[in-house]
Enzyme design. Structure first.
Site, PDB file in Angstrom:
ATOM      1  N   ASN A  42       0.828  -1.077   0.090  1.00  0.00           N
ATOM      2  CA  ASN A  42      -0.036   0.165  -0.208  1.00  0.00           C
ATOM      3  C   ASN A  42       0.837   1.206  -0.202  1.00  0.00           C
ATOM      4  O   ASN A  42       1.978   1.233  -0.004  1.00  0.00           O
ATOM      5  CB  ASN A  42      -1.063  -0.061   1.200  1.00  0.00           C
ATOM      6  CG  ASN A  42      -0.261  -0.166   2.548  1.00  0.00           C
ATOM      7  OD1 ASN A  42       0.497   0.766   2.746  1.00  0.00           O
ATOM      8  ND2 ASN A  42      -0.444  -1.277   3.197  1.00  0.00           N
ATOM      9  N   ASP A  45      -4.233  -6.623   4.923  1.00  0.00           N
ATOM     10  CA  ASP A  45      -5.219  -7.569   5.544  1.00  0.00           C
ATOM     11  C   ASP A  45      -5.093  -8.785   4.798  1.00  0.00           C
ATOM     12  O   ASP A  45      -5.828  -9.634   5.404  1.00  0.00           O
ATOM     13  CB  ASP A  45      -6.573  -6.666   5.172  1.00  0.00           C
ATOM     14  CG  ASP A  45      -6.646  -5.508   6.022  1.00  0.00           C
ATOM     15  OD1 ASP A  45      -6.381  -5.902   7.257  1.00  0.00           O
ATOM     16  OD2 ASP A  45      -7.233  -4.519   5.667  1.00  0.00           O
ATOM     17  N   PHE A  78      -4.596   3.220  14.538  1.00  0.00           N
ATOM     18  CA  PHE A  78      -4.713   4.164  13.446  1.00  0.00           C
ATOM     19  C   PHE A  78      -5.910   3.504  12.592  1.00  0.00           C
ATOM     20  O   PHE A  78      -6.049   2.367  12.357  1.00  0.00           O
ATOM     21  CB  PHE A  78      -3.634   4.474  12.810  1.00  0.00           C
ATOM     22  CG  PHE A  78      -2.738   5.586  13.351  1.00  0.00           C
ATOM     23  CD1 PHE A  78      -1.931   5.384  14.414  1.00  0.00           C
ATOM     24  CD2 PHE A  78      -2.730   6.833  12.614  1.00  0.00           C
ATOM     25  CE1 PHE A  78      -1.059   6.413  14.826  1.00  0.00           C
ATOM     26  CE2 PHE A  78      -1.784   7.792  13.284  1.00  0.00           C
ATOM     27  CZ  PHE A  78      -1.119   7.708  14.330  1.00  0.00           C
TER      28      PHE A  78
HETATM   29  O1  PMT Z   1       3.156   5.998   6.446  1.00  0.00           O
HETATM   30  P1  PMT Z   1       2.801   7.463   6.007  1.00  0.00           P
HETATM   31  O2  PMT Z   1       2.819   7.688   4.703  1.00  0.00           O
HETATM   32  O3  PMT Z   1       3.124   8.472   6.914  1.00  0.00           O
HETATM   33  O4  PMT Z   1       0.939   7.113   6.181  1.00  0.00           O
HETATM   34  C1  PMT Z   1       0.433   7.156   7.569  1.00  0.00           C
HETATM   35  C2  PMT Z   1      -0.862   6.150   7.531  1.00  0.00           C
HETATM   36  C3  PMT Z   1      -1.872   6.846   6.774  1.00  0.00           C
HETATM   37  C4  PMT Z   1      -0.423   4.683   7.233  1.00  0.00           C
HETATM   38  C5  PMT Z   1      -1.343   6.149   8.971  1.00  0.00           C
HETATM   39  O5  PMT Z   1      -1.688   7.330   9.388  1.00  0.00           O
HETATM   40  C6  PMT Z   1      -2.438   5.103   9.267  1.00  0.00           C
HETATM   41  O6  PMT Z   1      -3.598   5.506   9.129  1.00  0.00           O
HETATM   42  N1  PMT Z   1      -2.179   3.846   9.670  1.00  0.00           N
HETATM   43  C7  PMT Z   1      -3.066   2.779   9.747  1.00  0.00           C
HETATM   44  C8  PMT Z   1      -3.250   2.056   8.598  1.00  0.00           C
HETATM   45  C9  PMT Z   1      -4.266   1.087   8.597  1.00  0.00           C
HETATM   46  O7  PMT Z   1      -3.908  -0.292   8.338  1.00  0.00           O
HETATM   47  O8  PMT Z   1      -5.406   1.302   9.245  1.00  0.00           O
HETATM   48  P2  PMT Z   1      -6.610   0.159   9.331  1.00  0.00           P
HETATM   49  O9  PMT Z   1      -7.765   0.958   9.463  1.00  0.00           O
HETATM   50  O10 PMT Z   1      -6.598  -0.961   8.045  1.00  0.00           O
HETATM   51  O11 PMT Z   1      -6.273  -0.686  10.592  1.00  0.00           O
HETATM   52  C10 PMT Z   1      -6.640  -0.188  11.844  1.00  0.00           C
HETATM   53  C11 PMT Z   1      -5.560  -0.452  12.861  1.00  0.00           C
HETATM   54  O12 PMT Z   1      -5.369  -2.108  12.921  1.00  0.00           O
HETATM   55  C12 PMT Z   1      -4.290   0.112  12.403  1.00  0.00           C
HETATM   56  O13 PMT Z   1      -3.756   0.541  13.720  1.00  0.00           O
HETATM   57  C13 PMT Z   1      -3.437  -1.322  11.770  1.00  0.00           C
HETATM   58  O14 PMT Z   1      -2.137  -0.996  12.056  1.00  0.00           O
HETATM   59  C14 PMT Z   1      -4.029  -2.370  12.680  1.00  0.00           C
HETATM   60  N2  PMT Z   1      -3.874  -3.455  11.898  1.00  0.00           N
HETATM   61  C15 PMT Z   1      -4.560  -3.541  10.856  1.00  0.00           C
HETATM   62  C16 PMT Z   1      -4.467  -4.912  10.073  1.00  0.00           C
HETATM   63  C17 PMT Z   1      -3.621  -6.116  10.527  1.00  0.00           C
HETATM   64  N3  PMT Z   1      -3.776  -7.345   9.955  1.00  0.00           N
HETATM   65  N4  PMT Z   1      -3.455  -5.883  11.855  1.00  0.00           N
HETATM   66  C18 PMT Z   1      -3.406  -4.902  12.454  1.00  0.00           C
HETATM   67  O15 PMT Z   1      -3.027  -4.754  13.430  1.00  0.00           O
END
Ligand code: PMT
Length: 395
Positions: free
Chosen positions: A206, A275, A319
């Site tokens: 991504n 994911d 996040f």
């Molecule tokens: O890296 P940059 O270019 O500075 O950009 C920053 C960012 C946009 C990546 C950052 O601000 C951000 O939003 N990070 C989280 C991205 C994400 O995976 O979001 P999500 O909504 O899909 O996941 C929710 C949370 O679960 C996140 O904290 C993620 O790290 C966590 N997660 C997700 C999938 C997974 N398999 N395991 C996880 O722990």
């Protein structure tokens, strides 16, 4: 006695620096004054020497000083560098990495907090390069005490007057306190994307650059925390004092995070974890004609979700990368993953979020209360997130 350094550059408001010395001394700080050469045209270093009880530093090549003070060793002794008054010139040097006198060289060596109080004519203060330099320094974690409006030395009314000495000292004391606020605490931060390989040359990933996570790491370090940075592949420099653990895939990230989890107080998952992954990684490049038949996905582990089941007093911060219904979706993820804080950002916008130096976030706490920020540098966003985290650590 704690020592601070007071950088003094050539503004007419230099006389107020004498009061700043006094006020820091009243708070039981030893003050090492550093003057620029031009500042000595306004006031003799002798005055500051007499006030501070310390020989004033002006030139890095002065023989007498090289015996007692080198910019590197002094940098290790101080708990704050306060520059007041700061001219447009010294701000420009700090911002662009010019190191042609003691103060500008010294700035590059300090690891303690830096506070800058600008003082100049209004036109100079609002001049585009000056404002750009101020924004760049803020993005590096430098704090500013904004100048005030009033009667200026150029006999005009306007912005640019040095802030009141008591305000500068108060801000300085706050910064010293913040710089120790997470001493003895350990923070695990994930950053960047993961790569899920199909074969040795192809992967799914991504747009994450790692900037958000790396700025969080820098902010955690500046508050005295030990920082473990688990990072997916990025093109940016990690903060030097972080313990860096490099990973590629979601499974590797999970392994590192799980291994460190028992010894940390805070976890911030800023990484954009994929994911999905391919169920089988081919050891050879798959032929183009076979690609369609082999593409299939399975889920990766939900790292954060799993941590919440093992949680033993740690603060968990997630996040949420969203493109629509941002708050609703972020709150749902927060509930599912049992988080203490959720930072929601809009990743549809090109000027914030993914691969930008800026972000605009909504920070949701466990009571559902939302704090919305302006668009700011990722370092400033990190400061706000850490202010929130500090209220939760040890509770
Ligand atoms: O890296 P940059 O270019 O500075 O950009 C920053 C960012 C946009 C990546 C950052 O601000 C951000 O939003 N990070 C989280 C991205 C994400 O995976 O979001 P999500 O909504 O899909 O996941 C929710 C949370 O679960 C996140 O904290 C993620 O790290 C966590 N997660 C997700 C999938 C997974 N398999 N395991 C996880 O722990």
């Amino acid at each position: 006695m704690t020592k601070i350094a007071l950088g003094v550059s050539s503004s007419i408001s230099i006389y107020k620096a004498c009061e700043i010395v006094r006020r820091f001394q009243e708070k039981k700080f030893k003050v090492q004054v550093i003057m620029t050469k031009n500042a000595t045209q306004f006031i003799s270093p002798l005055l500051f020497s007499a006030l501070s009880g310390q020989e004033v530093v002006v030139d890095p090549f002065e023989k007498a000083l090289s015996k007692t003070i080198a910019h590197v060793s002094l940098a290790q002794e101080i708990s704050l560098l306060c520059v007041a008054p700061a001219t447009a010139n010294i701000i420009g040097k700090f911002s662009s990495g010019v190191a042609d006198d003691f103060l500008s060289t010294f700035f590059q060596t300090v690891k303690c907090p830096v506070l800058i109080a600008p003082a100049m004519n209004e036109a100079m203060y609002f001049h585009h390069p000056t404002q750009t330099n101020i924004q760049r320094l803020k993005a590096m974690g430098v704090k500013f005490v904004e100048p005030e409006e009033g009667y200026l030395a150029c006999q005009e009314e306007g912005w640019g007057r040095l802030a009141a000495p008591e305000k500068i000292v108060e801000e300085g004391l706050k910064l010293i306190k913040i710089s120790k606020s997470l001493k003895g605490k350990s923070v695990l931060i994930t950053a960047g994307p993961t790569r899920e390989y199909l074969d040795p040359v192809r992967f799914v990933s991504n747009r994450s650059s790692g900037k958000m996570g790396y700025e969080l790491a820098a902010e955690g370090l500046s508050r005295g925390a030990e920082v473990i940075l688990v990072s997916g592949p990025t093109q940016i420099m990690p903060p030097v004092d972080a313990e860096l653990r490099k990973v590629q895939t979601a499974e590797e990230m999970e392994k590192e995070v799980q291994a460190c989890f028992p010894r940390v107080d805070v976890v911030i998952m800023a990484a954009a974890v994929s994911d999905f992954r391919f169920p089988n990684v081919s050891s050879q490049k798959i032929k183009k004609r076979e690609l369609k038949s082999v593409i299939e996905f399975v889920s990766t582990p939900d790292i954060l979700g799993k941590l919440s089941q093992k949680k033993a007093g740690q603060v968990l911060v997630g996040f949420a990368a969203e493109t629509d219904n941002i708050l609703k979706n972020a709150k749902e993820k927060m509930r599912e993953k049992h988080l203490d804080l959720m930072v929601a950002n809009d990743v549809k916008q090109r000027d914030i979020g993914f691969d930008s130096d800026y972000n605009r976030v909504s920070i949701i706490d466990s009571h559902g209360k939302v704090l919305k920020t302006e668009k700011m540098s990722k370092r400033e966003i990190s400061q706000i997130i850490f202010d929130k985290i500090e209220g939760l650590v040890g509770k």
